[in-house]
Design a protein around this motif. Structure first.
Motif, PDB file in Angstrom:
ATOM      1  N   TYR A 176       0.829  -1.201   0.000  1.00  0.00           N
ATOM      2  CA  TYR A 176       0.000   0.000   0.000  1.00  0.00           C
ATOM      3  C   TYR A 176       0.867   1.257   0.000  1.00  0.00           C
ATOM      4  O   TYR A 176       0.550   2.253  -0.656  1.00  0.00           O
TER       5      TYR A 176
ATOM      6  N   TYR B 145      -0.408   4.015  -8.436  1.00  0.00           N
ATOM      7  CA  TYR B 145      -1.425   3.056  -8.006  1.00  0.00           C
ATOM      8  C   TYR B 145      -1.987   2.283  -9.192  1.00  0.00           C
ATOM      9  O   TYR B 145      -2.041   1.036  -9.178  1.00  0.00           O
TER      10      TYR B 145
ATOM     11  N   LEU C  19      -5.822   4.799   2.602  1.00  0.00           N
ATOM     12  CA  LEU C  19      -4.976   4.832   1.408  1.00  0.00           C
ATOM     13  C   LEU C  19      -5.166   6.129   0.628  1.00  0.00           C
ATOM     14  O   LEU C  19      -4.188   6.783   0.234  1.00  0.00           O
TER      15      LEU C  19
END
Length: 282
Positions: free
Chosen positions: A84, A152, A173
Protein backbone atom coordinates in the motif's frame (compact mmCIF):
# COMPACT_ATOMS: atom_id res chain seq x y z
CA UNK A 1 -9.34 76.94 -13.23
CA UNK A 2 -6.83 76.66 -16.08
CA UNK A 3 -6.56 73.73 -18.48
CA UNK A 4 -3.11 72.94 -17.11
CA UNK A 5 -4.52 71.95 -13.74
CA UNK A 6 -6.67 69.30 -15.41
CA UNK A 7 -3.72 67.59 -17.08
CA UNK A 8 -2.53 64.42 -15.28
CA UNK A 9 0.87 64.75 -13.72
CA UNK A 10 3.70 63.24 -15.71
CA UNK A 11 4.63 59.74 -14.52
CA UNK A 12 1.45 59.22 -12.48
CA UNK A 13 0.17 55.65 -12.56
CA UNK A 14 -3.51 55.78 -13.53
CA UNK A 15 -4.14 52.01 -13.71
CA UNK A 16 -5.01 49.68 -10.87
CA UNK A 17 -1.33 49.33 -9.93
CA UNK A 18 0.51 46.34 -8.49
CA UNK A 19 -1.64 43.80 -6.63
CA UNK A 20 -1.00 40.32 -5.31
CA UNK A 21 -3.09 38.64 -8.06
CA UNK A 22 -1.03 40.50 -10.69
CA UNK A 23 2.19 39.49 -8.95
CA UNK A 24 0.95 35.92 -8.75
CA UNK A 25 0.18 35.91 -12.47
CA UNK A 26 3.64 37.28 -13.21
CA UNK A 27 5.31 34.57 -11.14
CA UNK A 28 3.16 31.92 -12.79
CA UNK A 29 4.28 33.12 -16.23
CA UNK A 30 7.95 33.05 -15.19
CA UNK A 31 7.52 29.61 -13.64
CA UNK A 32 5.82 28.01 -16.64
CA UNK A 33 8.06 29.52 -19.31
CA UNK A 34 11.28 28.05 -17.92
CA UNK A 35 12.36 24.81 -19.60
CA UNK A 36 14.01 23.63 -16.39
CA UNK A 37 10.63 23.75 -14.65
CA UNK A 38 9.10 21.17 -16.97
CA UNK A 39 12.21 19.01 -16.96
CA UNK A 40 12.27 18.85 -13.16
CA UNK A 41 8.52 18.27 -12.88
CA UNK A 42 8.62 15.45 -15.44
CA UNK A 43 11.64 13.95 -13.70
CA UNK A 44 9.81 14.04 -10.37
CA UNK A 45 6.85 12.14 -11.80
CA UNK A 46 9.04 9.58 -13.55
CA UNK A 47 11.17 8.98 -10.47
CA UNK A 48 8.25 8.69 -8.09
CA UNK A 49 6.28 6.37 -10.35
CA UNK A 50 9.32 4.29 -11.30
CA UNK A 51 10.45 3.73 -7.73
CA UNK A 52 6.91 2.92 -6.61
CA UNK A 53 6.50 0.31 -9.36
CA UNK A 54 9.90 -1.25 -8.75
CA UNK A 55 9.28 -1.33 -5.01
CA UNK A 56 5.87 -2.93 -5.41
CA UNK A 57 7.20 -5.54 -7.83
CA UNK A 58 10.14 -6.31 -5.55
CA UNK A 59 7.97 -6.76 -2.46
CA UNK A 60 5.35 -8.88 -4.24
CA UNK A 61 7.92 -11.15 -5.88
CA UNK A 62 9.84 -11.46 -2.62
CA UNK A 63 6.69 -12.47 -0.76
CA UNK A 64 5.90 -15.09 -3.39
CA UNK A 65 9.40 -16.56 -3.20
CA UNK A 66 9.24 -16.78 0.58
CA UNK A 67 5.86 -18.50 0.46
CA UNK A 68 7.19 -20.95 -2.14
CA UNK A 69 10.04 -21.77 0.23
CA UNK A 70 7.59 -22.42 3.06
CA UNK A 71 8.42 -19.23 4.92
CA UNK A 72 6.02 -16.65 6.35
CA UNK A 73 6.61 -13.21 4.73
CA UNK A 74 4.94 -11.51 7.69
CA UNK A 75 7.60 -12.92 10.01
CA UNK A 76 10.19 -11.05 7.93
CA UNK A 77 8.19 -7.83 8.07
CA UNK A 78 6.75 -8.20 4.56
CA UNK A 79 3.00 -7.87 4.29
CA UNK A 80 0.35 -6.12 2.24
CA UNK A 81 0.76 -2.84 4.13
CA UNK A 82 4.16 -2.41 2.47
CA UNK A 83 2.50 -2.70 -0.93
CA UNK A 84 0.00 0.00 0.00
CA UNK A 85 2.83 2.39 0.85
CA UNK A 86 4.37 1.94 -2.61
CA UNK A 87 1.81 4.37 -4.04
CA UNK A 88 4.00 7.05 -2.45
CA UNK A 89 7.18 4.99 -2.34
CA UNK A 90 9.14 7.47 -4.45
CA UNK A 91 8.69 10.40 -2.10
CA UNK A 92 12.22 10.19 -0.69
CA UNK A 93 13.71 10.90 -4.10
CA UNK A 94 10.87 13.04 -5.43
CA UNK A 95 11.23 15.44 -2.52
CA UNK A 96 14.84 16.18 -3.46
CA UNK A 97 13.91 17.06 -7.04
CA UNK A 98 10.88 19.18 -6.20
CA UNK A 99 12.77 20.86 -3.36
CA UNK A 100 15.57 21.71 -5.80
CA UNK A 101 12.97 23.26 -8.09
CA UNK A 102 11.88 25.49 -5.20
CA UNK A 103 15.49 26.56 -4.60
CA UNK A 104 16.11 27.32 -8.28
CA UNK A 105 12.88 29.28 -8.62
CA UNK A 106 14.28 32.14 -6.58
CA UNK A 107 18.03 31.56 -6.28
CA UNK A 108 18.42 31.71 -10.05
CA UNK A 109 16.93 35.21 -10.05
CA UNK A 110 19.57 36.35 -7.58
CA UNK A 111 22.39 34.77 -9.59
CA UNK A 112 21.24 36.35 -12.87
CA UNK A 113 20.31 39.71 -11.36
CA UNK A 114 16.71 39.39 -12.52
CA UNK A 115 15.61 39.86 -8.93
CA UNK A 116 16.35 43.59 -9.28
CA UNK A 117 13.69 43.90 -11.96
CA UNK A 118 11.26 41.91 -9.83
CA UNK A 119 11.79 44.09 -6.77
CA UNK A 120 11.61 47.28 -8.83
CA UNK A 121 8.27 46.21 -10.28
CA UNK A 122 6.98 45.11 -6.84
CA UNK A 123 8.59 47.39 -4.23
CA UNK A 124 6.86 45.64 -1.32
CA UNK A 125 9.33 42.74 -1.86
CA UNK A 126 7.29 40.20 0.09
CA UNK A 127 4.60 39.80 -2.56
CA UNK A 128 6.94 38.10 -5.07
CA UNK A 129 8.26 35.77 -2.37
CA UNK A 130 4.80 34.68 -1.24
CA UNK A 131 3.56 34.46 -4.84
CA UNK A 132 6.47 32.17 -5.73
CA UNK A 133 5.72 30.08 -2.64
CA UNK A 134 2.07 29.70 -3.61
CA UNK A 135 2.86 28.80 -7.22
CA UNK A 136 5.48 26.18 -6.41
CA UNK A 137 3.41 24.72 -3.56
CA UNK A 138 0.30 24.24 -5.71
CA UNK A 139 2.27 22.72 -8.59
CA UNK A 140 4.19 20.41 -6.24
CA UNK A 141 0.96 19.26 -4.61
CA UNK A 142 -0.57 18.41 -7.99
CA UNK A 143 2.59 16.56 -9.04
CA UNK A 144 2.61 14.53 -5.81
CA UNK A 145 -1.05 13.56 -6.05
CA UNK A 146 -0.91 12.74 -9.76
CA UNK A 147 2.26 10.67 -9.28
CA UNK A 148 0.63 8.68 -6.47
CA UNK A 149 -2.46 7.87 -8.54
CA UNK A 150 -0.43 6.98 -11.63
CA UNK A 151 1.68 4.67 -9.48
CA UNK A 152 -1.42 3.06 -8.01
CA UNK A 153 -3.09 2.33 -11.35
CA UNK A 154 0.11 1.08 -13.04
CA UNK A 155 0.98 -1.04 -10.01
CA UNK A 156 -2.23 -3.06 -9.99
CA UNK A 157 -1.51 -5.12 -13.17
CA UNK A 158 1.95 -5.93 -11.77
CA UNK A 159 0.53 -7.05 -8.43
CA UNK A 160 -2.25 -9.00 -10.16
CA UNK A 161 0.41 -11.42 -11.42
CA UNK A 162 1.02 -12.32 -7.78
CA UNK A 163 -2.62 -12.11 -6.67
CA UNK A 164 -1.91 -9.11 -4.46
CA UNK A 165 -3.75 -6.25 -6.15
CA UNK A 166 -5.76 -3.94 -3.89
CA UNK A 167 -8.45 -1.30 -4.21
CA UNK A 168 -8.65 2.35 -3.28
CA UNK A 169 -10.96 1.41 -0.42
CA UNK A 170 -8.01 0.29 1.75
CA UNK A 171 -8.20 2.19 5.04
CA UNK A 172 -6.46 5.58 4.85
CA UNK A 173 -4.98 4.83 1.41
CA UNK A 174 -6.67 7.75 -0.35
CA UNK A 175 -5.67 10.04 2.51
CA UNK A 176 -2.06 8.94 2.19
CA UNK A 177 -2.04 9.51 -1.57
CA UNK A 178 -3.50 12.99 -1.22
CA UNK A 179 -1.10 13.88 1.58
CA UNK A 180 1.79 12.90 -0.68
CA UNK A 181 0.97 16.07 -2.56
CA UNK A 182 0.92 18.08 0.64
CA UNK A 183 4.30 16.59 1.55
CA UNK A 184 5.86 17.74 -1.73
CA UNK A 185 4.21 21.15 -1.43
CA UNK A 186 5.80 21.73 1.97
CA UNK A 187 9.21 20.56 0.72
CA UNK A 188 8.94 22.91 -2.27
CA UNK A 189 8.28 25.84 0.06
CA UNK A 190 11.24 24.82 2.22
CA UNK A 191 13.42 24.78 -0.89
CA UNK A 192 12.18 28.20 -1.95
CA UNK A 193 12.87 29.61 1.51
CA UNK A 194 16.41 28.19 1.54
CA UNK A 195 17.04 29.60 -1.93
CA UNK A 196 15.93 33.02 -0.71
CA UNK A 197 17.97 32.84 2.48
CA UNK A 198 21.20 31.70 0.80
CA UNK A 199 20.68 33.35 -2.61
CA UNK A 200 22.73 30.59 -4.17
CA UNK A 201 21.38 27.59 -6.08
CA UNK A 202 24.12 25.13 -5.15
CA UNK A 203 24.16 26.19 -1.51
CA UNK A 204 20.38 25.98 -1.24
CA UNK A 205 20.19 22.52 -2.81
CA UNK A 206 23.03 21.14 -0.67
CA UNK A 207 21.43 22.54 2.48
CA UNK A 208 18.10 20.98 1.51
CA UNK A 209 19.73 17.58 0.93
CA UNK A 210 21.47 17.80 4.30
CA UNK A 211 18.23 18.72 6.03
CA UNK A 212 16.08 16.05 4.39
CA UNK A 213 18.53 13.20 3.86
CA UNK A 214 21.81 13.57 5.73
CA UNK A 215 20.60 14.71 9.15
CA UNK A 216 18.21 11.74 9.61
CA UNK A 217 21.05 9.33 8.78
CA UNK A 218 23.45 11.05 11.17
CA UNK A 219 20.83 11.20 13.93
CA UNK A 220 20.05 7.51 13.48
CA UNK A 221 23.59 6.43 14.29
CA UNK A 222 23.88 8.58 17.44
CA UNK A 223 22.98 6.21 20.31
CA UNK A 224 21.68 8.78 22.80
CA UNK A 225 18.04 8.57 23.84
CA UNK A 226 17.55 12.34 23.67
CA UNK A 227 18.55 12.22 20.00
CA UNK A 228 16.46 9.18 19.15
CA UNK A 229 13.36 10.36 21.01
CA UNK A 230 13.70 14.14 21.04
CA UNK A 231 15.35 14.97 17.71
CA UNK A 232 14.81 12.26 15.09
CA UNK A 233 10.99 12.30 15.04
CA UNK A 234 10.99 16.07 14.51
CA UNK A 235 13.33 16.21 11.53
CA UNK A 236 11.29 17.30 8.50
CA UNK A 237 11.57 14.16 6.38
CA UNK A 238 10.90 11.84 9.34
CA UNK A 239 7.84 13.86 10.34
CA UNK A 240 6.73 13.95 6.72
CA UNK A 241 6.85 10.17 6.41
CA UNK A 242 4.53 9.91 9.41
CA UNK A 243 2.12 12.21 7.58
CA UNK A 244 1.72 9.76 4.67
CA UNK A 245 1.64 6.57 6.76
CA UNK A 246 -1.58 4.57 6.69
CA UNK A 247 -1.16 3.69 10.37
CA UNK A 248 1.26 4.92 13.02
CA UNK A 249 2.75 2.94 15.90
CA UNK A 250 2.11 3.82 19.53
CA UNK A 251 4.52 6.48 20.71
CA UNK A 252 5.24 7.78 17.21
CA UNK A 253 3.95 11.02 15.77
CA UNK A 254 0.48 10.67 14.27
CA UNK A 255 -0.27 11.69 10.69
CA UNK A 256 -1.52 15.10 11.82
CA UNK A 257 1.36 15.66 14.21
CA UNK A 258 3.86 14.77 11.50
CA UNK A 259 2.18 17.18 9.12
CA UNK A 260 2.20 19.99 11.68
CA UNK A 261 5.89 19.46 12.44
CA UNK A 262 6.79 19.57 8.77
CA UNK A 263 4.63 22.64 8.22
CA UNK A 264 6.38 24.33 11.15
CA UNK A 265 9.75 23.78 9.46
CA UNK A 266 8.48 25.39 6.27
CA UNK A 267 6.85 28.28 8.16
CA UNK A 268 10.03 29.09 10.12
CA UNK A 269 12.22 28.98 7.00
CA UNK A 270 9.76 31.08 5.01
CA UNK A 271 9.51 33.61 7.84
CA UNK A 272 13.30 33.86 7.90
CA UNK A 273 13.31 34.35 4.13
CA UNK A 274 10.71 37.12 4.47
CA UNK A 275 12.74 38.94 7.12
CA UNK A 276 15.95 38.79 5.10
CA UNK A 277 14.17 39.79 1.90
CA UNK A 278 12.94 42.98 3.58
CA UNK A 279 16.22 43.71 5.36
CA UNK A 280 18.88 42.98 2.75
CA UNK A 281 19.69 44.73 -0.49
CA UNK A 282 19.16 42.85 -3.73
Amino acid sequence: MSAATLTPQAGRVTGPGVSFPRTLNSEWIKFTTLRSTWVLLATTVLVMVGIGLLGGWGIASGMEQMEAAGQDPAAAGMDSSLLYLMTSGGLDFGQLIIGSLGVLLIASEYSTGMIRSTMTAVPSRLSPLFAKALVVAVVAAVVGIVSSFITYFLLQPILANYGREFGLDVDHLMQSMLLSGVYLAVVAVMGLALGSLLRNSAGGIVTLVVLLLVLPIVAQIIPFDWVQDGVMPYLPSNAGRQMVMLETADGDLTQWQGGLVMAAWAAVLLAGAAVTTKARDV
